[in-house]
Structure formats: structure tokens, C-alpha cells
Motif scaffolding. Sequence first.
Motif, mmCIF file in Angstrom:
data_model
loop_
_atom_site.group_PDB
_atom_site.id
_atom_site.type_symbol
_atom_site.label_atom_id
_atom_site.label_comp_id
_atom_site.label_asym_id
_atom_site.label_seq_id
_atom_site.Cartn_x
_atom_site.Cartn_y
_atom_site.Cartn_z
ATOM 1 N N HIS A 119 0.829 -1.279 -0.004
ATOM 2 C CA HIS A 119 0.076 0.078 -0.047
ATOM 3 C C HIS A 119 0.822 1.221 -0.113
ATOM 4 C CE1 HIS A 119 -3.767 -1.830 0.475
ATOM 5 N NE2 HIS A 119 -3.723 -2.083 1.715
ATOM 6 N N LEU A 120 2.033 1.200 0.806
ATOM 7 C CA LEU A 120 2.914 2.296 0.803
ATOM 8 C C LEU A 120 3.993 2.418 -0.317
ATOM 9 C CD1 LEU A 120 3.807 1.989 4.605
ATOM 10 C CD2 LEU A 120 2.462 3.847 3.460
ATOM 11 N N GLY A 121 3.638 1.564 -1.304
ATOM 12 C CA GLY A 121 4.604 1.634 -2.403
ATOM 13 C C GLY A 121 6.233 1.459 -2.034
ATOM 14 N N LEU A 122 6.298 0.604 -0.945
ATOM 15 C CA LEU A 122 7.675 0.250 -0.356
ATOM 16 C C LEU A 122 8.107 -1.073 -0.604
ATOM 17 C CD1 LEU A 122 7.444 1.650 3.152
ATOM 18 C CD2 LEU A 122 9.201 2.252 1.226
ATOM 19 N N GLU A 123 9.303 -1.452 -1.179
ATOM 20 C CA GLU A 123 9.788 -2.588 -1.078
ATOM 21 C C GLU A 123 9.727 -3.361 0.175
ATOM 22 O OE1 GLU A 123 14.230 -4.077 -2.266
ATOM 23 O OE2 GLU A 123 13.475 -2.600 -3.860
ATOM 24 N N TYR A 124 9.543 -4.783 0.390
ATOM 25 C CA TYR A 124 9.281 -5.426 1.697
ATOM 26 C C TYR A 124 10.503 -5.409 2.270
ATOM 27 C CZ TYR A 124 8.034 -8.658 5.000
ATOM 28 O OH TYR A 124 7.935 -9.485 6.293
#
Length: 371
Positions: A358-363
Motif C-alpha cells: 500500500h505504501l509503495g515500499l519494497e518489503y
Amino acid sequence: PEAATPTPVATVSQYACQRQTTTKNNNKVFTDAFEVLAESCEFNEMEGPCLAFRRAASVLKSLPWAVQCLRATEDLPCLGEHSKAVMEEILQYGRSFEVEKILSDERYQTLKLFTSVFGVGPKTGEKWYRRGLRSFSDILAEPSIHLNRMQQSGFLHYGDISRAVSKAEARALGNIIDEAVHVITPDAILALTGGFRRGKEFGHDVDFIVTTPELGKEGHLLASLIDQLEQQGILLFCEHQASTFDMSKLPSHRFEAMDHFAKCFLILRLEGSQVVGGLHNAEEGGRSWRAVRVDIVSPPIDRYAFTLLGWTGSRQFERDLRRFARTERRMLLDNHALFDKTKKEFLAATTEKDIFAHLGLEYIEPWQRNA
Ligand code: CTP
Ligand code: MN
Ligand code: MN
Ligand code: MN
């Protein structure tokens, strides 16, 4: 053909949630110094500089290499003039005189000592310091000082709970709580969180999440679990906070705001831990148990992923996740929920991966969150 191609240096993000930080710290000499400086700022209510030192330390912790000259830090974010001056001193002399001055400062030493007691924060520490108190015996001999229940337990078990908890001890506690919670509900969900989930070898406490797969059934779970531990005779201290969770509320803007889920701060008696000597029980010569600090939080299942992400830490990782969400995505994140301010809607999640997505972050794996 062997022309030295300059190695492309990946830029380091200013956000801890865009960096991978394992427990291996290649820059401990610097980060230990920054921690002292940050703490000293905290004792003096200088929040800005405190955060600056914590951010600087966090950036250095993420580096897979040791800083050996100041030039190597040129492209790194979050390193201000002050931080760089401290690093230069350490590079040149092997130590920072500013840090040494703080370490030998009476006020710093006293506040450090007082806040090492469970239940004593900087405010209480400061109050006692201003009254001229300098040691534990000063405090305990002062008749006008009223210690709350938490502080009384903090002093009573001081020796044990100021000793680090090992991974083996965390595992043993996990088994005890797992068994206790399944006596109450066979389908209970228990997860280890906090520093041990990040792969740390030692911690100051052990953190857990408990809930049930059926929404709403978690209501009395924590209270029942506490009863169960009490009946087993291993509950040495318990502060239980009932849930004040309101699902219609927007996520908090303030980072330090506590979450509203049911939670408890415990001291448990762990058997089979060799405790030899010890300040307060020298006459016992050694006992077969030790006291351990345990935190347990109990969210409803539909908030499980947010709670797991929020309680896994590190604190700096959490701060930067929220700052990233707010600043880069116009979203509000806390331990309860994620809210998109543009779409004006809550974003649901069943796993941590959903939240990163959702945050557009790589895990980032839990063991890479030691920011
Ligand atoms: N936390 C929280 N709300 C609380 C208590 C803790 O959100 N009431 C979060 C903190 O932000 C932190 C995590 O839970 O990210 C774990 O907190 P803590 O046990 O204090 O730190 P650890 O990272 O587990 O480190 P340690 O090994 O020293 O316990
Ligand atoms: Mn912890
Ligand atoms: Mn803590
Ligand atoms: Mn904790």
C-alpha cells in the motif's frame, strides 16, 4: 581493459524503511557515541537534536561497511555538522571528548541510573534529581517520595530485569505463554514480536501479540491469560490496560502516542534460569529462577498486521515508516490502521507485505528492520 570502473554507489535513503539494517553494526563506535548524545538531548528536552543524532546513528547502522574517513560519508543523508564533527573526533582520537564529558556528568549519570528503573521515565527522574537525590538509597530513604506499583516492582526486581534476556529465555517464555493462551482458546494466535522477532540475541524484555481468528472473540483473551499466569504462580507484576480502540478514528499524527489495544506490561517468574549471586540475593547464593519483563498486546484480528508491524520495531524504523507514509504518500499509519488522505479511505491489510505494498515500499524483512 582492466580500467578501474568506479563502483556505482547506491544512494542511501533518508528513510529507515527504505534501508536494510541487520543486527550486524559495522559502525558501533560512532552509533554508541550518537546514542549517548541523543539520550543527553532527551534528558534536556531537546527533541530536534535528539532525533538528528538518532537518524544519524540509524543511517550508519545500515551501512555494510565501516566508515574509515569522513570523505566516505559525503553522500550519506542525515549526517549534520555536529554529527560529522563527532565522527571526525572519533576517527582522529578514537573517542569523542564531547561524549566523554557527558558520560562523566553527574546529571546525565543520575538520570541514566534513575530511568533504568522500570516505571521511571525522564520526567520522574528529573524531579528526583532536582530534589537532590542521586542514588537508589537516596530515593528509598526519602519518606516523602511515593513510588507507584510499577516503580516498586522495578526496584524489587531491579537486578534481574536490568540483566539482558537471552533468546533461549525468550523462547522458554514463548512456550509458557503459548501453553497458557491455548488453555483459554485452542485456536488462539500467538506471535513473538519486538527485538527478538528482528533476530536480536538479547533484549530488555520479550514482546508478544495474542489474538483470536474470530473477530470480537479476542475481547477477554488478555484478561484470561493474565488470570492463567497468576494461577500458575508466575505473575510477579501486572499492569493491564483495557482496550480503548475506536475503529472510526484516524491514525495518530503523533508517533509517541501509544496504541489503544488491550495490552499488559508484566514481570514474570521464569524457572530454570541460572541466576548466580545478584545484588539483592547474595545470601541466597543463587536461585533457580529469574524475573523477566514481558509485554503483550491484543488487537482484533483485522488489525493484526498493523500491530505486528508496529510492535516489531525498531523504534527508528517505525518513526520513519510513519514519516514516509505522511510525507511521501499523504497517508497516515499507526499500530491500528493505514489511511489514505487523498482517497479519504482506510486501506485494509492482512499481512505486513500488504502494508508495504500500500505504501509503495519494497518489503523489508523483520531482521532487516534493526534501524
Ligand atoms: N511499542 C509500541 N507501543 C508500546 C510499546 C512498544 O508501539 N506501548 C513498539 C515500539 O515502538 C517498538 C516495539 O513495540 O517498536 C518494541 O518495543 P520495545 O520492547 O521497547 O523495544 P525492542 O525493539 O523490543 O527492544 P528491546 O530488545 O530492548 O526490548
Ligand atoms: Mn522488546
Ligand atoms: Mn520498552
Ligand atoms: Mn516491550
